[in-house]
Design a protein around this motif. Sequence first.
Motif, PDB file in Angstrom:
ATOM      1  N   PRO A 274      -9.467  15.847   8.585  1.00 19.46           N
ATOM      2  CA  PRO A 274     -10.394  16.788   9.248  1.00 19.46           C
ATOM      3  C   PRO A 274     -11.798  16.772   8.665  1.00 19.46           C
ATOM      4  O   PRO A 274     -12.743  17.230   9.312  1.00 19.46           O
ATOM      5  CB  PRO A 274      -9.725  18.152   9.044  1.00 19.46           C
ATOM      6  CG  PRO A 274      -8.278  17.842   8.807  1.00 19.46           C
ATOM      7  CD  PRO A 274      -8.301  16.564   8.031  1.00 19.46           C
ATOM      8  N   VAL A 275     -11.961  16.272   7.442  1.00 19.33           N
ATOM      9  CA  VAL A 275     -13.280  16.238   6.819  1.00 19.33           C
ATOM     10  C   VAL A 275     -14.106  15.139   7.489  1.00 19.33           C
ATOM     11  O   VAL A 275     -13.661  13.986   7.557  1.00 19.33           O
ATOM     12  CB  VAL A 275     -13.163  15.970   5.310  1.00 19.33           C
ATOM     13  CG1 VAL A 275     -14.559  15.932   4.667  1.00 19.33           C
ATOM     14  CG2 VAL A 275     -12.291  17.032   4.654  1.00 19.33           C
ATOM     15  N   PRO A 276     -15.278  15.450   8.009  1.00 18.72           N
ATOM     16  CA  PRO A 276     -16.086  14.433   8.694  1.00 18.72           C
ATOM     17  C   PRO A 276     -16.423  13.271   7.764  1.00 18.72           C
ATOM     18  O   PRO A 276     -16.631  13.440   6.560  1.00 18.72           O
ATOM     19  CB  PRO A 276     -17.348  15.196   9.118  1.00 18.72           C
ATOM     20  CG  PRO A 276     -16.946  16.643   9.100  1.00 18.72           C
ATOM     21  CD  PRO A 276     -15.919  16.772   8.023  1.00 18.72           C
ATOM     22  N   VAL A 277     -16.468  12.104   8.318  1.00 15.69           N
ATOM     23  CA  VAL A 277     -16.851  10.852   7.671  1.00 15.69           C
ATOM     24  C   VAL A 277     -15.877  10.486   6.554  1.00 15.69           C
ATOM     25  O   VAL A 277     -15.162   9.478   6.635  1.00 15.69           O
ATOM     26  CB  VAL A 277     -18.303  10.900   7.137  1.00 15.69           C
ATOM     27  CG1 VAL A 277     -18.683   9.550   6.523  1.00 15.69           C
ATOM     28  CG2 VAL A 277     -19.253  11.276   8.251  1.00 15.69           C
ATOM     29  N   LEU A 278     -15.830  11.297   5.490  1.00 12.69           N
ATOM     30  CA  LEU A 278     -14.987  10.953   4.350  1.00 12.69           C
ATOM     31  C   LEU A 278     -13.528  10.841   4.749  1.00 12.69           C
ATOM     32  O   LEU A 278     -12.857   9.847   4.428  1.00 12.69           O
ATOM     33  CB  LEU A 278     -15.149  12.009   3.247  1.00 12.69           C
ATOM     34  CG  LEU A 278     -14.216  11.831   2.041  1.00 12.69           C
ATOM     35  CD1 LEU A 278     -14.492  10.529   1.323  1.00 12.69           C
ATOM     36  CD2 LEU A 278     -14.358  13.028   1.080  1.00 12.69           C
ATOM     37  N   GLY A 279     -13.013  11.842   5.456  1.00 11.74           N
ATOM     38  CA  GLY A 279     -11.603  11.834   5.804  1.00 11.74           C
ATOM     39  C   GLY A 279     -11.243  10.707   6.759  1.00 11.74           C
ATOM     40  O   GLY A 279     -10.247  10.006   6.560  1.00 11.74           O
ATOM     41  N   THR A 280     -12.056  10.500   7.809  1.00 11.26           N
ATOM     42  CA  THR A 280     -11.735   9.455   8.789  1.00 11.26           C
ATOM     43  C   THR A 280     -11.844   8.065   8.162  1.00 11.26           C
ATOM     44  O   THR A 280     -11.020   7.186   8.416  1.00 11.26           O
ATOM     45  CB  THR A 280     -12.664   9.559   9.997  1.00 11.26           C
ATOM     46  OG1 THR A 280     -14.032   9.552   9.546  1.00 11.26           O
ATOM     47  CG2 THR A 280     -12.394  10.832  10.771  1.00 11.26           C
ATOM     48  N   ASP A 281     -12.858   7.871   7.323  1.00 10.50           N
ATOM     49  CA  ASP A 281     -13.006   6.567   6.670  1.00 10.50           C
ATOM     50  C   ASP A 281     -11.858   6.304   5.707  1.00 10.50           C
ATOM     51  O   ASP A 281     -11.324   5.192   5.640  1.00 10.50           O
ATOM     52  CB  ASP A 281     -14.328   6.492   5.918  1.00 10.50           C
ATOM     53  CG  ASP A 281     -15.521   6.385   6.864  1.00 10.50           C
ATOM     54  OD1 ASP A 281     -15.289   6.107   8.059  1.00 10.50           O
ATOM     55  OD2 ASP A 281     -16.662   6.586   6.416  1.00 10.50           O
ATOM     56  N   LEU A 282     -11.466   7.321   4.946  1.00 10.83           N
ATOM     57  CA  LEU A 282     -10.363   7.153   4.005  1.00 10.83           C
ATOM     58  C   LEU A 282      -9.066   6.862   4.751  1.00 10.83           C
ATOM     59  O   LEU A 282      -8.286   5.985   4.354  1.00 10.83           O
ATOM     60  CB  LEU A 282     -10.214   8.405   3.142  1.00 10.83           C
ATOM     61  CG  LEU A 282      -9.091   8.368   2.101  1.00 10.83           C
ATOM     62  CD1 LEU A 282      -9.285   7.217   1.134  1.00 10.83           C
ATOM     63  CD2 LEU A 282      -8.995   9.701   1.364  1.00 10.83           C
ATOM     64  N   LEU A 283      -8.821   7.564   5.853  1.00  2.00           N
ATOM     65  CA  LEU A 283      -7.605   7.316   6.626  1.00  2.00           C
ATOM     66  C   LEU A 283      -7.635   5.929   7.260  1.00  2.00           C
ATOM     67  O   LEU A 283      -6.604   5.253   7.344  1.00  2.00           O
ATOM     68  CB  LEU A 283      -7.451   8.387   7.712  1.00  2.00           C
ATOM     69  CG  LEU A 283      -6.139   8.319   8.524  1.00  2.00           C
ATOM     70  CD1 LEU A 283      -4.945   8.517   7.611  1.00  2.00           C
ATOM     71  CD2 LEU A 283      -6.151   9.351   9.646  1.00  2.00           C
ATOM     72  N   ALA A 284      -8.813   5.492   7.697  1.00  3.06           N
ATOM     73  CA  ALA A 284      -8.924   4.148   8.272  1.00  3.06           C
ATOM     74  C   ALA A 284      -8.565   3.082   7.242  1.00  3.06           C
ATOM     75  O   ALA A 284      -7.818   2.142   7.521  1.00  3.06           O
ATOM     76  CB  ALA A 284     -10.336   3.922   8.806  1.00  3.06           C
ATOM     77  N   VAL A 285      -9.084   3.239   6.026  1.00  2.00           N
ATOM     78  CA  VAL A 285      -8.816   2.257   4.978  1.00  2.00           C
ATOM     79  C   VAL A 285      -7.341   2.293   4.570  1.00  2.00           C
ATOM     80  O   VAL A 285      -6.683   1.255   4.452  1.00  2.00           O
ATOM     81  CB  VAL A 285      -9.731   2.510   3.765  1.00  2.00           C
ATOM     82  CG1 VAL A 285      -9.330   1.602   2.607  1.00  2.00           C
ATOM     83  CG2 VAL A 285     -11.186   2.269   4.145  1.00  2.00           C
ATOM     84  N   THR A 286      -6.809   3.495   4.352  1.00  2.00           N
ATOM     85  CA  THR A 286      -5.422   3.597   3.908  1.00  2.00           C
ATOM     86  C   THR A 286      -4.443   3.136   4.998  1.00  2.00           C
ATOM     87  O   THR A 286      -3.398   2.545   4.694  1.00  2.00           O
ATOM     88  CB  THR A 286      -5.104   5.042   3.501  1.00  2.00           C
ATOM     89  OG1 THR A 286      -5.424   5.931   4.589  1.00  2.00           O
ATOM     90  CG2 THR A 286      -5.890   5.444   2.264  1.00  2.00           C
ATOM     91  N   THR A 287      -4.788   3.386   6.261  1.00  2.00           N
ATOM     92  CA  THR A 287      -3.916   2.914   7.338  1.00  2.00           C
ATOM     93  C   THR A 287      -3.881   1.399   7.373  1.00  2.00           C
ATOM     94  O   THR A 287      -2.828   0.799   7.606  1.00  2.00           O
ATOM     95  CB  THR A 287      -4.391   3.465   8.692  1.00  2.00           C
ATOM     96  OG1 THR A 287      -4.352   4.891   8.647  1.00  2.00           O
ATOM     97  CG2 THR A 287      -3.494   2.985   9.818  1.00  2.00           C
TER      98      THR A 287
END
Length: 420
Positions: free
Chosen positions: A41-54
């Motif tokens: 839910p955290v903008p930028v940081l959360g989506t980028d982290l989830l993209a990398v970890t996925t």
Amino acid sequence: MLGNRMKAGLTASADSVFAIGLGMLNLPILAVWLAGLALCPVPVLGTDLLAVTTRVVRWRANLERRLGTRAGVPIRRPYHPPPDHGALGTHRWLRWIITDPATWRDMAWLLPGALIAVPLGLIIVSLVAYSLAGVGLLPLWLFLGEVWFGYGVLWPTASHADAWLALPQGLVLLGVTLFVAPLLRTTAFRFARIFLAPTANAELRLRVAHLTVSRAGAIDAQAAELRRIERDLHDGAQARMVSVGMTIGLAERLVLRDPVAALKLLAEARASSATALVELRHLVRGIHPPVLAERGLEGAVRALAMSLPVPTAVTSRLHGRFDAPVESAVYFAVAEALANMSRHGRAGSAWVTMAYAEGLLTAEVGDDGVGGADAARGTGLHGIESRLDTFDGTMAISSPAGGPTVVTMELPCALSSPKI
């Protein structure tokens, strides 16, 4: 047979060492992915982290799929088609990840996959180490003496007799371990397939996507073939027949005034018509060779092999005829593979093996040339893939540098008529 068993056991034992490390890697990957999911839910940081970890999770799951396929437990990739590359890290990309059931199945496999792979890997590695300790006990006794190795920890010994007995016991245990190791590795991959293989709905979706692509490719190939036929007719036989008509027209005008010239023109028209007939026969042979219709796939391939400059042996275990489109597809695929061998392989000999069993027609084309064939670098092998893909067929290439090159084609089909 025994050598293959030993080789498979050694491979499985070596893979077990990596399986232990990869299984232990599952736990930090799972922890990082859960952290990325919690922060999404955290903008930028959360989506980028989830993209990398996925991507890391899918890399690990795909690695397990490749290892399982290599070990004889094929596991297909079940993911939905990704959005365009520019969507990486956006809410659209995030929605694609969250709504894909395969994402959650990958995540659900990480922990139990580690709990299965690591113990099984430890069992295999421990048994191998224990067996080698028993085999190496006697040399240690002989070269290092009883003072250094009076009582073994793994193989307790008090005399040379005990050391001599440890040697055959260690060899027997090592043989049993090498026999059991592939079975244990297969067990781990079968367990992973429960999570990582496509579900029934995913299989259906992949099947529909495959059929859509293959049928579109078949339509494009058919359109290209029709354009080729039209071009060959227009530039070849049609042009010659027009020339024949014009020559006969000139002969009609000269037949009364100059009969000798008219005869020469008629002879020229006859030669042109013969040439046009030869071109038409070549064109028909390219569409559907007459020998294929008359003698079937086996006879057509044998006739093709006899026309090659390289000695080509044909072995056939076909006991019937197939539908005409199937025979045509396999014939032209074999012809293209042999043509590539003649053009690029610099081979001294070649072979073709064809067999049919359990609804699968298999054709293998090989040569002793220089090797290095790659479907990604040539249109010929890619054309074979496209031709077979229309019938849900597959092609595999083995072509190491220095040869030999072996092209294996498989096509599911049914016998059209038995051979009498």
